[in-house]
Design an enzyme around this catalytic site. Sequence first.
Site, PDB file in Angstrom:
ATOM      1  N   ASP A   1      64.813   8.726  59.813  1.00 20.57           N
ATOM      2  CA  ASP A   1      65.393   9.028  58.499  1.00 20.57           C
ATOM      3  C   ASP A   1      66.705   8.288  58.235  1.00 20.57           C
TER       4      ASP A   1
ATOM      5  N   GLY B   1      64.236  20.436  41.818  1.00 24.32           N
ATOM      6  CA  GLY B   1      63.470  19.356  42.434  1.00 24.32           C
ATOM      7  C   GLY B   1      62.062  19.807  42.766  1.00 24.32           C
ATOM      8  N   ALA B   2      61.072  19.246  42.055  1.00 25.89           N
ATOM      9  CA  ALA B   2      59.663  19.575  42.342  1.00 25.89           C
ATOM     10  C   ALA B   2      59.079  18.506  43.251  1.00 25.89           C
ATOM     11  N   GLY B   3      59.808  18.201  44.335  1.00 23.27           N
ATOM     12  CA  GLY B   3      59.295  17.254  45.337  1.00 23.27           C
ATOM     13  C   GLY B   3      58.595  18.043  46.426  1.00 23.27           C
TER      14      GLY B   3
ATOM     15  N   HIS C   1      27.366  18.032  59.538  1.00 23.49           N
ATOM     16  CA  HIS C   1      27.075  18.947  58.436  1.00 23.49           C
ATOM     17  C   HIS C   1      27.070  20.381  58.966  1.00 23.49           C
TER      18      HIS C   1
ATOM     19  N   VAL D   1      69.675  19.027  34.603  1.00 22.62           N
ATOM     20  CA  VAL D   1      70.448  20.157  35.113  1.00 22.62           C
ATOM     21  C   VAL D   1      71.931  19.927  34.806  1.00 22.62           C
TER      22      VAL D   1
ATOM     23  N   ALA E   1      58.338  12.585  59.678  1.00 22.90           N
ATOM     24  CA  ALA E   1      58.445  12.699  61.130  1.00 22.90           C
ATOM     25  C   ALA E   1      57.587  11.644  61.832  1.00 22.90           C
TER      26      ALA E   1
ATOM     27  N   SER F   1      66.504  21.061  46.341  1.00 18.58           N
ATOM     28  CA  SER F   1      65.689  20.127  47.139  1.00 18.58           C
ATOM     29  C   SER F   1      65.509  18.865  46.317  1.00 18.58           C
TER      30      SER F   1
HETATM   31  P1  FAD Z   1      66.090  14.267  62.564  1.00 17.27           P
HETATM   32  O1  FAD Z   1      64.865  15.052  62.755  1.00 17.27           O
HETATM   33  O2  FAD Z   1      66.990  14.630  61.454  1.00 17.27           O
HETATM   34  O3  FAD Z   1      66.873  14.361  63.939  1.00 17.27           O
HETATM   35  C1  FAD Z   1      68.139  13.832  64.123  1.00 17.27           C
HETATM   36  C2  FAD Z   1      68.786  14.553  65.273  1.00 17.27           C
HETATM   37  O4  FAD Z   1      69.960  13.854  65.629  1.00 17.27           O
HETATM   38  C3  FAD Z   1      69.236  15.982  64.960  1.00 17.27           C
HETATM   39  O5  FAD Z   1      68.865  16.842  66.018  1.00 17.27           O
HETATM   40  C4  FAD Z   1      70.746  15.877  64.871  1.00 17.27           C
HETATM   41  O6  FAD Z   1      71.414  17.059  65.275  1.00 17.27           O
HETATM   42  C5  FAD Z   1      70.999  14.773  65.860  1.00 17.27           C
HETATM   43  N1  FAD Z   1      72.264  14.068  65.660  1.00 17.27           N
HETATM   44  C6  FAD Z   1      72.778  13.573  64.516  1.00 17.27           C
HETATM   45  N2  FAD Z   1      73.921  12.911  64.771  1.00 17.27           N
HETATM   46  C7  FAD Z   1      74.123  12.997  66.106  1.00 17.27           C
HETATM   47  C8  FAD Z   1      75.122  12.504  66.968  1.00 17.27           C
HETATM   48  N3  FAD Z   1      76.129  11.766  66.522  1.00 17.27           N
HETATM   49  N4  FAD Z   1      75.010  12.786  68.282  1.00 17.27           N
HETATM   50  C9  FAD Z   1      73.969  13.527  68.765  1.00 17.27           C
HETATM   51  N5  FAD Z   1      73.003  14.002  67.984  1.00 17.27           N
HETATM   52  C10 FAD Z   1      73.076  13.731  66.678  1.00 17.27           C
HETATM   53  N6  FAD Z   1      58.050  15.276  57.762  1.00 17.27           N
HETATM   54  C11 FAD Z   1      56.740  15.206  58.042  1.00 17.27           C
HETATM   55  O7  FAD Z   1      56.280  14.150  58.479  1.00 17.27           O
HETATM   56  N7  FAD Z   1      55.915  16.275  57.867  1.00 17.27           N
HETATM   57  C12 FAD Z   1      56.359  17.457  57.394  1.00 17.27           C
HETATM   58  O8  FAD Z   1      55.597  18.405  57.256  1.00 17.27           O
HETATM   59  C13 FAD Z   1      57.737  17.567  57.088  1.00 17.27           C
HETATM   60  N8  FAD Z   1      58.246  18.720  56.622  1.00 17.27           N
HETATM   61  C14 FAD Z   1      59.573  18.818  56.345  1.00 17.27           C
HETATM   62  C15 FAD Z   1      60.052  20.007  55.832  1.00 17.27           C
HETATM   63  C16 FAD Z   1      61.394  20.131  55.525  1.00 17.27           C
HETATM   64  C17 FAD Z   1      61.908  21.437  54.980  1.00 17.27           C
HETATM   65  C18 FAD Z   1      62.275  19.035  55.759  1.00 17.27           C
HETATM   66  C19 FAD Z   1      63.738  19.150  55.477  1.00 17.27           C
HETATM   67  C20 FAD Z   1      61.803  17.843  56.266  1.00 17.27           C
HETATM   68  C21 FAD Z   1      60.438  17.717  56.551  1.00 17.27           C
HETATM   69  N9  FAD Z   1      59.906  16.521  57.029  1.00 17.27           N
HETATM   70  C22 FAD Z   1      58.567  16.436  57.287  1.00 17.27           C
HETATM   71  C23 FAD Z   1      60.753  15.347  57.277  1.00 17.27           C
HETATM   72  C24 FAD Z   1      61.100  15.249  58.765  1.00 17.27           C
HETATM   73  O9  FAD Z   1      61.713  16.457  59.175  1.00 17.27           O
HETATM   74  C25 FAD Z   1      62.015  14.084  59.016  1.00 17.27           C
HETATM   75  O10 FAD Z   1      61.452  12.909  58.490  1.00 17.27           O
HETATM   76  C26 FAD Z   1      62.240  13.878  60.513  1.00 17.27           C
HETATM   77  O11 FAD Z   1      62.804  15.033  61.088  1.00 17.27           O
HETATM   78  C27 FAD Z   1      63.145  12.684  60.770  1.00 17.27           C
HETATM   79  O12 FAD Z   1      63.266  12.513  62.147  1.00 17.27           O
HETATM   80  P2  FAD Z   1      64.545  11.788  62.783  1.00 17.27           P
HETATM   81  O13 FAD Z   1      64.315  11.826  64.252  1.00 17.27           O
HETATM   82  O14 FAD Z   1      64.773  10.508  62.128  1.00 17.27           O
HETATM   83  O15 FAD Z   1      65.789  12.724  62.394  1.00 17.27           O
HETATM   84  P1  NAI Z   2      61.756  14.651  47.339  1.00 17.24           P
HETATM   85  O1  NAI Z   2      62.255  13.276  47.231  1.00 17.24           O
HETATM   86  O2  NAI Z   2      60.381  14.895  47.840  1.00 17.24           O
HETATM   87  O3  NAI Z   2      61.840  15.374  45.921  1.00 17.24           O
HETATM   88  C1  NAI Z   2      63.029  15.509  45.236  1.00 17.24           C
HETATM   89  C2  NAI Z   2      62.710  15.804  43.784  1.00 17.24           C
HETATM   90  O4  NAI Z   2      63.900  16.195  43.140  1.00 17.24           O
HETATM   91  C3  NAI Z   2      62.173  14.592  43.049  1.00 17.24           C
HETATM   92  O5  NAI Z   2      61.016  14.952  42.345  1.00 17.24           O
HETATM   93  C4  NAI Z   2      63.318  14.205  42.126  1.00 17.24           C
HETATM   94  O6  NAI Z   2      62.881  13.622  40.924  1.00 17.24           O
HETATM   95  C5  NAI Z   2      63.981  15.543  41.897  1.00 17.24           C
HETATM   96  N1  NAI Z   2      65.390  15.471  41.541  1.00 17.24           N
HETATM   97  C6  NAI Z   2      66.345  14.689  42.095  1.00 17.24           C
HETATM   98  N2  NAI Z   2      67.545  14.947  41.549  1.00 17.24           N
HETATM   99  C7  NAI Z   2      67.346  15.926  40.617  1.00 17.24           C
HETATM  100  C8  NAI Z   2      68.202  16.626  39.735  1.00 17.24           C
HETATM  101  N3  NAI Z   2      69.505  16.385  39.690  1.00 17.24           N
HETATM  102  N4  NAI Z   2      67.649  17.553  38.924  1.00 17.24           N
HETATM  103  C9  NAI Z   2      66.329  17.828  38.960  1.00 17.24           C
HETATM  104  N5  NAI Z   2      65.473  17.187  39.785  1.00 17.24           N
HETATM  105  C10 NAI Z   2      65.979  16.256  40.617  1.00 17.24           C
HETATM  106  O7  NAI Z   2      62.855  15.413  48.232  1.00 17.24           O
HETATM  107  P2  NAI Z   2      62.842  16.820  48.951  1.00 17.24           P
HETATM  108  O8  NAI Z   2      61.791  17.716  48.385  1.00 17.24           O
HETATM  109  O9  NAI Z   2      64.247  17.252  48.967  1.00 17.24           O
HETATM  110  O10 NAI Z   2      62.402  16.451  50.408  1.00 17.24           O
HETATM  111  C11 NAI Z   2      63.125  15.462  51.128  1.00 17.24           C
HETATM  112  C12 NAI Z   2      62.224  14.660  51.986  1.00 17.24           C
HETATM  113  O11 NAI Z   2      61.838  15.416  53.131  1.00 17.24           O
HETATM  114  C13 NAI Z   2      60.897  14.274  51.344  1.00 17.24           C
HETATM  115  O12 NAI Z   2      61.028  13.148  50.524  1.00 17.24           O
HETATM  116  C14 NAI Z   2      60.078  13.979  52.538  1.00 17.24           C
HETATM  117  O13 NAI Z   2      60.379  12.701  52.983  1.00 17.24           O
HETATM  118  C15 NAI Z   2      60.563  15.001  53.546  1.00 17.24           C
HETATM  119  N6  NAI Z   2      59.644  16.141  53.554  1.00 17.24           N
HETATM  120  C16 NAI Z   2      58.341  15.928  53.925  1.00 17.24           C
HETATM  121  C17 NAI Z   2      57.445  16.959  53.941  1.00 17.24           C
HETATM  122  C18 NAI Z   2      56.039  16.686  54.298  1.00 17.24           C
HETATM  123  O14 NAI Z   2      55.760  15.613  54.796  1.00 17.24           O
HETATM  124  N7  NAI Z   2      55.117  17.615  54.075  1.00 17.24           N
HETATM  125  C19 NAI Z   2      57.831  18.326  53.600  1.00 17.24           C
HETATM  126  C20 NAI Z   2      59.214  18.430  53.172  1.00 17.24           C
HETATM  127  C21 NAI Z   2      60.060  17.372  53.189  1.00 17.24           C
END
Ligand code: FAD
Ligand code: NAI
Length: 475
Positions: A322, A190-192, A454, A247, A330, A279
Amino acid sequence: MSKQFDVIVIGGGPGGYVAAIRAAQLGFNTACIDAWKNGKGGPAPGGTCTNVGCIPSKALLQSSEHYEMARHHLADHGVEVKGVDLDLAKMIGRKDAVVKQNNDGILYLFKKNKVSFFHGRGAFARAVDGGYEIQVDGDKPETLVGKHVIVATGSNARALPGVPFDEDKVLSNDGALRIPAVPKKLGVIGAGVIGLEMGSVWRRLGAEVTILEGLPTFLGAADEQIAKEARKSFDKLGLNIQLGVQVGEVQVGKKQVSIAYTDAQGAAKTLEVDRLIVSIGRVPNTTGLNVEAVGLQLDERGFIAVDGECRTNLPNVWAVGDVVRGPMLAHKSEEEGVAVAERIAGQHGHVNFDTIPWVIYTTPEIAWVGRTEQQLKQQGVAYRAGTFPFLANGRARALGDTTGMVKFLADAATDEILGVHIVGPMASELISEAVVAMEFKASSEDIARICHAHPTLSEAVKEAALAVDKRTLNF
Ligand code: FAD
Ligand code: NAI
């Protein structure tokens, strides 16, 4: 004896904890339940974002960028650094400390705002007179009753069918943030956003990184011109990105992971790596929430079904972040959390989905808001485009980072800004100006006429706005 609340928030990620704080600010007696545990079993609110998402990934991106700078780029500034060593354990320890500061910060904010925090898993028990009964299954089981419930339970990484995450050889975002030694060969499916961010981290630290992407286009959600420019930098970094692959079987051995795939030309290939990050997107998390107990409806993809204002099918039950439709970001979750708290208070909470910025924190950074050029073409919208390269920006030259450009897309008739796309230094910060401009329905001429300090990178934003009218001053 149950504890009564006006608002109960289930989930303490950015959607949930911010909703709880806003509800408390509005005068509601508010509880927030969060299940996340730190390494010692204690509370670690902040969700995916704080624990295994935004915050730790940005910490590692920053640290690995420093390492890359020290090894390859400081000499350009006349700074000679000899014998640069990597202390990976310290780097990961620093990342963990940054996470903990954020966990502690949220616990402090709960106290400050008088939000009652419960550590454990929350589940619907039943509808009762005047609200919903929620069981908290933690170290200290509790029964709470809330007049309003906001579900903010977030998402989990999607696994490849038949290849569960073991966080040792097959890593989700969680394991990808704590690999104990730099792998010689790292595979990424996944190159996301995660693939590019985590691939960059481990590439900079020395791993040979191969990213296998199913789609034939690179970063399809971004503007094509911007994605093309970014791709050049990733190639230069040494990220081996293969598009249009299919894949096949993944075999997880003791030492290696073997991935069979078909490349874009249809040739059968095998990739052998030490570890594999998967990913390929994320799935909504409703596990253990016991939605059946109250009849809370999910949609066909497993998200909690909500309307445009985060109302579920049940009265006074809301869902944000989410776990509902829309981008998994976030800041989107936070905005929905605030808007819901305000709606509960009878106010007019609002989230403008058209101005939610996207940022990818790679080098160069990629950021955008609004529509891409390909979307405007598809929609038949007449537009004018203007671009300005960082190569022609004085501050970028002084920084030593002239990669990329700013691109404006404006309505051909009204000049209203329809999209702004940036690839280059500090794109994550620069995009805010474009978001503000679009919120105020500014024209590209508005930005072009505003005085920008600037020398700053933001002058490239002004110049790109000028470029819409073909009158850049410095290019
Ligand atoms: P979450 O952050 O998933 O929080 C949900 C919480 O609910 C968790 O603590 C979980 O334990 C808790 N929970 C679940 N079920 C229950 C239950 N039944 N009872 C009590 N607690 C429960 N977004 C950005 O905007 N910028 C970024 O740079 C960015 N980088 C990311 C990098 C990575 C590697 C990943 C995976 C995601 C990234 N995201 C980024 C996406 C971002 O993390 C999510 O969009 C965001 O965390 C969603 O917030 P949320 O509050 O909906 O859920
Ligand atoms: P993503 O949706 O960004 O990318 C997933 C990639 O995997 C896509 O390009 C898709 O075409 C590819 N893919 C899906 N199934 C596949 C398969 N079977 N084989 C090969 N390629 C495949 O999802 P990712 O990177 O997992 O991140 C999840 C989400 O977390 C993001 O969509 C974003 O919402 C959030 N996130 C946000 C960040 C930020 O704001 N900087 C940083 C990291 C995550």
